[in-house]
Structure formats: structure tokens, C-alpha cells
Motif scaffolding. Structure first.
Motif, mmCIF file in Angstrom:
data_model
loop_
_atom_site.group_PDB
_atom_site.id
_atom_site.type_symbol
_atom_site.label_atom_id
_atom_site.label_comp_id
_atom_site.label_asym_id
_atom_site.label_seq_id
_atom_site.Cartn_x
_atom_site.Cartn_y
_atom_site.Cartn_z
ATOM 1 N N GLU A 1 0.862 -1.176 0.000
ATOM 2 C CA GLU A 1 0.000 0.000 0.000
ATOM 3 C C GLU A 1 0.897 1.224 0.000
ATOM 4 O O GLU A 1 1.948 1.232 0.641
ATOM 5 C CB GLU A 1 -0.920 0.010 1.217
ATOM 6 C CG GLU A 1 -1.979 -1.077 1.173
ATOM 7 C CD GLU A 1 -2.791 -1.160 2.448
ATOM 8 O OE1 GLU A 1 -2.454 -0.427 3.422
ATOM 9 O OE2 GLU A 1 -3.744 -1.947 2.494
ATOM 10 N N PHE A 2 0.482 2.238 -0.721
ATOM 11 C CA PHE A 2 1.253 3.472 -0.838
ATOM 12 C C PHE A 2 0.329 4.606 -0.437
ATOM 13 O O PHE A 2 -0.631 4.920 -1.140
ATOM 14 C CB PHE A 2 1.735 3.637 -2.281
ATOM 15 C CG PHE A 2 2.785 4.687 -2.469
ATOM 16 C CD1 PHE A 2 3.980 4.636 -1.761
ATOM 17 C CD2 PHE A 2 2.601 5.724 -3.374
ATOM 18 C CE1 PHE A 2 4.971 5.592 -1.950
ATOM 19 C CE2 PHE A 2 3.585 6.687 -3.571
ATOM 20 C CZ PHE A 2 4.770 6.621 -2.853
ATOM 21 N N ARG A 3 0.587 5.216 0.710
ATOM 22 C CA ARG A 3 -0.345 6.209 1.242
ATOM 23 C C ARG A 3 0.379 7.216 2.131
ATOM 24 O O ARG A 3 1.422 6.917 2.708
ATOM 25 C CB ARG A 3 -1.446 5.522 2.037
ATOM 26 C CG ARG A 3 -0.955 4.702 3.230
ATOM 27 C CD ARG A 3 -2.110 4.100 3.985
ATOM 28 N NE ARG A 3 -1.695 3.483 5.229
ATOM 29 C CZ ARG A 3 -1.475 2.191 5.399
ATOM 30 N NH1 ARG A 3 -1.638 1.366 4.385
ATOM 31 N NH2 ARG A 3 -1.116 1.714 6.574
ATOM 32 N N PRO A 4 -0.203 8.409 2.294
ATOM 33 C CA PRO A 4 0.377 9.402 3.201
ATOM 34 C C PRO A 4 -0.086 9.136 4.628
ATOM 35 O O PRO A 4 -1.116 8.483 4.853
ATOM 36 C CB PRO A 4 -0.187 10.722 2.682
ATOM 37 C CG PRO A 4 -1.516 10.342 2.112
ATOM 38 C CD PRO A 4 -1.361 8.945 1.562
ATOM 39 N N GLU A 5 0.652 9.644 5.592
ATOM 40 C CA GLU A 5 0.235 9.492 6.987
ATOM 41 C C GLU A 5 -0.941 10.401 7.310
ATOM 42 O O GLU A 5 -1.752 10.103 8.180
ATOM 43 C CB GLU A 5 1.407 9.790 7.920
ATOM 44 C CG GLU A 5 2.527 8.755 7.824
ATOM 45 C CD GLU A 5 3.636 9.010 8.819
ATOM 46 O OE1 GLU A 5 3.699 10.139 9.371
ATOM 47 O OE2 GLU A 5 4.434 8.088 9.052
ATOM 48 N N LYS A 6 -1.062 11.552 6.598
ATOM 49 C CA LYS A 6 -2.152 12.488 6.818
ATOM 50 C C LYS A 6 -2.967 12.644 5.539
ATOM 51 O O LYS A 6 -2.400 12.741 4.451
ATOM 52 C CB LYS A 6 -1.612 13.859 7.236
ATOM 53 C CG LYS A 6 -0.835 13.848 8.549
ATOM 54 C CD LYS A 6 -0.307 15.237 8.848
ATOM 55 C CE LYS A 6 0.500 15.252 10.141
ATOM 56 N NZ LYS A 6 1.062 16.614 10.419
ATOM 57 N N VAL A 7 -4.278 12.677 5.681
ATOM 58 C CA VAL A 7 -5.161 12.810 4.524
ATOM 59 C C VAL A 7 -4.846 14.060 3.712
ATOM 60 O O VAL A 7 -4.863 14.038 2.476
ATOM 61 C CB VAL A 7 -6.641 12.839 4.985
ATOM 62 C CG1 VAL A 7 -7.554 13.217 3.836
ATOM 63 C CG2 VAL A 7 -7.047 11.483 5.540
ATOM 64 N N GLU A 8 -4.542 15.168 4.405
ATOM 65 C CA GLU A 8 -4.305 16.416 3.686
ATOM 66 C C GLU A 8 -3.078 16.372 2.787
ATOM 67 O O GLU A 8 -2.856 17.272 1.972
ATOM 68 C CB GLU A 8 -4.189 17.591 4.669
ATOM 69 C CG GLU A 8 -3.169 17.398 5.762
ATOM 70 C CD GLU A 8 -3.762 16.875 7.056
ATOM 71 O OE1 GLU A 8 -3.287 17.290 8.121
ATOM 72 O OE2 GLU A 8 -4.703 16.064 6.990
ATOM 73 N N ASP A 9 -2.257 15.314 2.914
ATOM 74 C CA ASP A 9 -1.069 15.163 2.078
ATOM 75 C C ASP A 9 -1.295 14.262 0.862
ATOM 76 O O ASP A 9 -0.345 13.913 0.160
ATOM 77 C CB ASP A 9 0.092 14.605 2.906
ATOM 78 C CG ASP A 9 0.573 15.584 3.967
ATOM 79 O OD1 ASP A 9 0.470 16.800 3.730
ATOM 80 O OD2 ASP A 9 1.041 15.137 5.025
ATOM 81 N N MET A 10 -2.559 13.912 0.584
ATOM 82 C CA MET A 10 -2.827 13.001 -0.530
ATOM 83 C C MET A 10 -2.403 13.563 -1.881
ATOM 84 O O MET A 10 -2.170 12.804 -2.826
ATOM 85 C CB MET A 10 -4.314 12.626 -0.572
ATOM 86 C CG MET A 10 -4.703 11.600 0.476
ATOM 87 S SD MET A 10 -6.411 11.013 0.273
ATOM 88 C CE MET A 10 -6.257 9.980 -1.195
#
Length: 208
Positions: free
Chosen positions: A49-58
């Protein structure tokens, strides 16, 4: 549970993904992969999975982290392999991000950055609307996963859908069989017409 953005990495470091599913089991079926362990008990590929730790950093691929979504990692998936896979996934995510003004999004999967303004969306999947992003009209089978911040959708038509509205996000008018799954915090829907539907309302969310 698989999360955005899910992919499968093969021993040759091919990154297998699909814009319309983040379920590893779907990807295994889609690409006809052999999911039985090797004779040594190793996985034949890596679920990632490749994702940011914070939603606002998507909308910032540089803030995404690579996560292995299984208990055992193949021996070939070393640090050098992870670096190559991370760069490939950054390219995939970068191609989904919409910044500034766009007249029409037709098909495909997207992330709307803080400043994005899209006049019309048709038959497209928007994983997230961030910050002050705007969509004028959602038409046909268009879908938004989650609306964040002060993001807004003007009008929803036909079978368009929003999964979740968070914070102070707003939908102006819902027509046809359009649907919103869940409203949270102080999110708002102005008017609902026809057979449009709303699943759950939580906190101080409102419908006009």
C-alpha cells in the motif's frame, strides 16, 4: 483491509494496480497471479500500500510511504527494490492529481488538490477532494470517495455518488438517484430532489 493506493509487486519489480480497486484479492484475480507460496514458503509477490500518513497530504506524492500489507515479505523485496517501487508508485499517484482549473474529467481516477476547480465530472472516480477544491457538476456514474475541508460539489445528477462528507464540505443540490453515503461534522447538503438518497447523518451535519 486494503487501503488506497494498493498494488502488487512481482519478483521482476513490476507494479500491478488498477484505478478502480484497492483490494489485493481483486488484483490477484485481475492479473491471474499464482498466490500459492514457493516451495520455501515465501510469497511469490508482495502486497503493498502506498499512502500518506495524513489525509491532507494526498496530493503530495513525496509524503507517501510504502507499507507491506502481509506478515512475510519476499526475500527479493530488499531496500533497493522498495526504492524502485516507491518511485514507480509516485509516478502513478502524480498522474492522478488535479491542480488548478479543469473543464471536464471524463473517466479515470483522480485526487483533487487544494486549489482544484473542475467544471464537470462524468463517469469518473475522485478518491478525495481536499481543501478548497470544487466540482461544478457530477454527472452519470461519477463518484467521490471522501470530501474534506471546505470542498464543494455544486450539483449531483443521475447516479452520481459521494461516499463520505467530512468537516465543512458541501453539496449544493442532489437530483435523480444521486446518493451521499455519510455526512459528518458540519458538512451540508442544500437540497435533495427526485429519488436522491442520504445514508447517515452524524454530528451537526445538515440538509436544507
Amino acid at each position: 483491509m486494503c487501503q488506497f493506493k494498493s498494488a502488487i509487486v512481482t519478483a521482476t519489480l513490476d507494479v500491478l494496480s488498477n484505478p478502480y480497486t484497492d483490494a489485493h484479492e481483486d488484483l490477484i484475480r485481475l492479473f491471474k497471479l499464482n498466490d500459492t507460496p514457493t516451495p520455501r514458503g515465501e510469497p511469490r509477490f508482495a502486497r503493498v500500500e502506498f499512502r500518506p500518513e495524513k489525509v491532507e497530504d494526498m496530493a503530495d506524492p513525496d509524503k507517501y510511504i510504502l507499507v507491506i500489507d502481509e506478515q512475510r515479505t519476499p526475500e527479493w523485496f530488499d531496500d533497493k527494490a522498495k526504492e524502485k517501487v516507491t518511485e514507480k508508485l509516485k509516478i502513478i499517484i502524480s498522474g492522478m492529481i488535479i491542480k488548478g482549473d479543469a473543464d471536464l474529467l471524463c473517466g479515470g481516477a483522480y485526487i483533487l488538490a487544494n486549489d482544484a476547480k473542475v467544471a464537470c465530472v462524468k463517469n469518473a472516480l475522485i478518491h478525495a477532494m481536499l481543501g478548497t477544491s470544487r466540482v461544478g457538476e457530477m454527472r452519470e456514474t461519477s463518484r467521490v470517495g471522501t470530501m474534506w475541508g471546505t470542498s464543494q460539489v455544486g450539483t449531483m445528477w443521475e447516479t452520481s455518488q459521494v461516499g463520505e462528507m467530512r468537516e465543512t464540505s458541501r453539496v449544493g443540490t442532489m437530483w435523480g438517484t444521486s446518493q451521499v453515503g455519510e455526512m459528518r461534522e458540519t458538512s451540508q447538503v442544500g437540497k435533495m430532489w427526485g429519488t436522491s438518497q442520504l445514508g447517515k447523518m452524524r454530528e451537526t451535519s445538515r440538509v436544507g
